[in-house]
Write a protein that holds these residues in place. Structure first.
Motif, PDB file in Angstrom:
ATOM      1  N   ALA A   1       2.855  -7.479  10.816  1.00 59.30           N
ATOM      2  CA  ALA A   1       3.758  -6.418  10.371  1.00 59.30           C
ATOM      3  C   ALA A   1       5.022  -7.012   9.767  1.00 59.30           C
ATOM      4  N   MET A   2       5.578  -8.026  10.422  1.00 62.94           N
ATOM      5  CA  MET A   2       6.780  -8.687   9.919  1.00 62.94           C
ATOM      6  C   MET A   2       6.518  -9.287   8.540  1.00 62.94           C
ATOM      7  N   GLU A   3       5.384  -9.979   8.401  1.00 65.02           N
ATOM      8  CA  GLU A   3       5.058 -10.637   7.142  1.00 65.02           C
ATOM      9  C   GLU A   3       4.872  -9.622   6.007  1.00 65.02           C
ATOM     10  N   ALA A   4       4.224  -8.506   6.298  1.00 64.57           N
ATOM     11  CA  ALA A   4       3.981  -7.490   5.271  1.00 64.57           C
ATOM     12  C   ALA A   4       5.285  -6.873   4.781  1.00 64.57           C
ATOM     13  N   VAL A   5       6.191  -6.575   5.697  1.00 65.62           N
ATOM     14  CA  VAL A   5       7.467  -5.960   5.327  1.00 65.62           C
ATOM     15  C   VAL A   5       8.343  -6.929   4.541  1.00 65.62           C
ATOM     16  N   ILE A   6       8.412  -8.175   4.998  1.00 65.33           N
ATOM     17  CA  ILE A   6       9.271  -9.157   4.322  1.00 65.33           C
ATOM     18  C   ILE A   6       8.688  -9.527   2.955  1.00 65.33           C
ATOM     19  N   ARG A   7       7.375  -9.783   2.887  1.00 65.52           N
ATOM     20  CA  ARG A   7       6.754 -10.209   1.634  1.00 65.52           C
ATOM     21  C   ARG A   7       6.879  -9.139   0.552  1.00 65.52           C
ATOM     22  N   ASN A   8       6.737  -7.878   0.948  1.00 57.02           N
ATOM     23  CA  ASN A   8       6.792  -6.789  -0.026  1.00 57.02           C
ATOM     24  C   ASN A   8       8.170  -6.158  -0.149  1.00 57.02           C
ATOM     25  N   GLU A   9       9.155  -6.752   0.521  1.00 57.56           N
ATOM     26  CA  GLU A   9      10.558  -6.311   0.444  1.00 57.56           C
ATOM     27  C   GLU A   9      10.679  -4.811   0.695  1.00 57.56           C
ATOM     28  N   ILE A  10      10.108  -4.370   1.817  1.00 55.49           N
ATOM     29  CA  ILE A  10      10.095  -2.949   2.168  1.00 55.49           C
ATOM     30  C   ILE A  10      11.465  -2.520   2.695  1.00 55.49           C
ATOM     31  N   ASP A  11      11.978  -1.434   2.151  1.00 57.57           N
ATOM     32  CA  ASP A  11      13.268  -0.886   2.564  1.00 57.57           C
ATOM     33  C   ASP A  11      13.112   0.376   3.419  1.00 57.57           C
TER      34      ASP A  11
END
Length: 360
Positions: A66-76
């Motif tokens: 979950a952390m990797e997906a949010v950081i990689r895709n720059e989710i706001d």
């Protein structure tokens, strides 16, 4: 500045419809946003990707993923529709947004989908009127975490406060209507009644009428989109401990619905009687509807005195009311007969001790 939005449960009824709603907002502030959606399988990734949706296969139990997906895709902004009663899911997602906030240096937001029926006596709430402007978080804390939905609400608010993430809790009622997503397009309740009635040859109703809050799927997704618009426009609206939104457009009477189902199914030769009968027992209803025994009474007979205020104050304008819903009952039947090819109920996972997600 453009924003990246992640919708969990992107192949589900609500999540898929939220994705479709956001992508349709070509004339609003959402136009410049990039929308991603989480799904559970590679097949779902391929299906959504064909429609231009940034699909991500993700196990929400996996904090690192979950952390990797949010950081990689720059989710706001995350709109969480995949599980209303799994605290670990929201904890992982909110932690990821907290990290994203540190890395990106700007606010991050978490919109959580919760359960409106918790705020009634059948959900363990004290009797009497309850407004979404009441101190609901404090009361949920007092009542404790024995209800998984309540435990998840508490986890959302507390984890977000620790991480500096702005939160909104959308309390979802009984939802009806055909969804607009690329996955599941039907809700739980009415398709379950249609399927069970055909199997038994009889339409059953409960011995007590329920008058629960309800909303058409298009009105519900409009509320999610409105919250996103307010976020993007940086308008000050209730959030955190005060950010509860009862997504209730009107109420429905199950005793008004069941005769219409009986008439519609009998006209098609799918049940033997044009009138609804009473369930012999709640255990039988649980078995055939595939609803967990601990929830069947609440799902079939709950009412409550919930009063929505926050959603209307920020400009939500539902287009469906009870009369329009009842007049369109035959469309509900046709949709269930034509499209209901998914598992019996979203609650199947609650019937399995190894699973906890309620969407996707």
């Amino acid at each position: 500045m453009s924003q990246n939005i992640l919708v969990t449960g992107g192949a589900g009824y609500i999540g898929g419809s939220v994705v479709a709603e956001l992508l349709s907002r070509t004339s609003s502030s959402i136009k410049g946003a990039t929308v991603f959606a989480t799904v559970r399988s590679e097949e779902q990734v391929q299906r959504l990707s064909k429609h231009g949706i940034g699909a991500i296969q993700l196990d929400l139990h996996n904090e690192t993923a979950a952390m990797e997906a949010v950081i990689r895709n720059e989710i706001d902004i995350i709109i969480h529709t995949a599980s209303s009663a799994v605290p670990s899911h929201v904890s992982n997602l909110v932690k990821a947004l907290g990290r994203r906030r540190q890395v990106g240096g700007k606010e991050t937001y978490f919109i959580h989908s919760s359960i409106l029926t918790m705020f009634g006596e059948d959900g363990g709430w004290p009797s009497g009127e309850v407004r979404d402007t009441d101190p609901l978080f404090e009361k949920e804390k007092q009542l404790g975490t024995d209800h998984p939905g309540r435990a998840t609400d508490i986890a959302v608010v507390e984890q977000a406060k620790a991480e500096g993430v702005v939160t909104f809790l959308v309390m979802v009622p009984t939802v009806y209507g055909k969804g607009s997503g690329q996955g599941r397009r039907l809700s739980v309740n009415i398709p379950a009644y249609v399927r069970t009635s055909i199997k038994l040859g009889i339409v059953y109703k409960f011995d007590k009428d329920g008058n629960p809050p309800a909303t058409h799927i298009s009105d519900l997704t409009a509320l999610y989109a409105l919250l996103v618009e307010k976020i993007l426009q940086k308008e000050p609206i209730p959030s955190g401990e005060k950010g509860y939104y009862f997504a209730m457009a009107h109420r429905i009477s199950w005793w008004a619905i069941m005769p219409r189902l009986a008439e519609g199914l009998h006209m098609r030769g799918l049940v033997t009687e044009p009138r609804a009968q009473t369930w012999p027992s709640y255990d039988m209803a649980s078995e055939y509807l595939r609803w967990p025994p601990q929830f069947v009474r609440a799902m079939g007979t709950s009412s409550g005195q919930q009063i929505p205020i926050n959603a209307y104050q920020i400009g939500w304008q539902p287009k469906w009311d009870e009369q329009r819903f009842l007049e369109g009952m035959d469309d509900e039947i046709k949709a269930a007969l034509e499209s209901d090819t998914v598992p019996a109920t979203l609650f199947d996972k609650l019937l399995s001790p190894s699973k906890g997600s309620t969407g996707a």
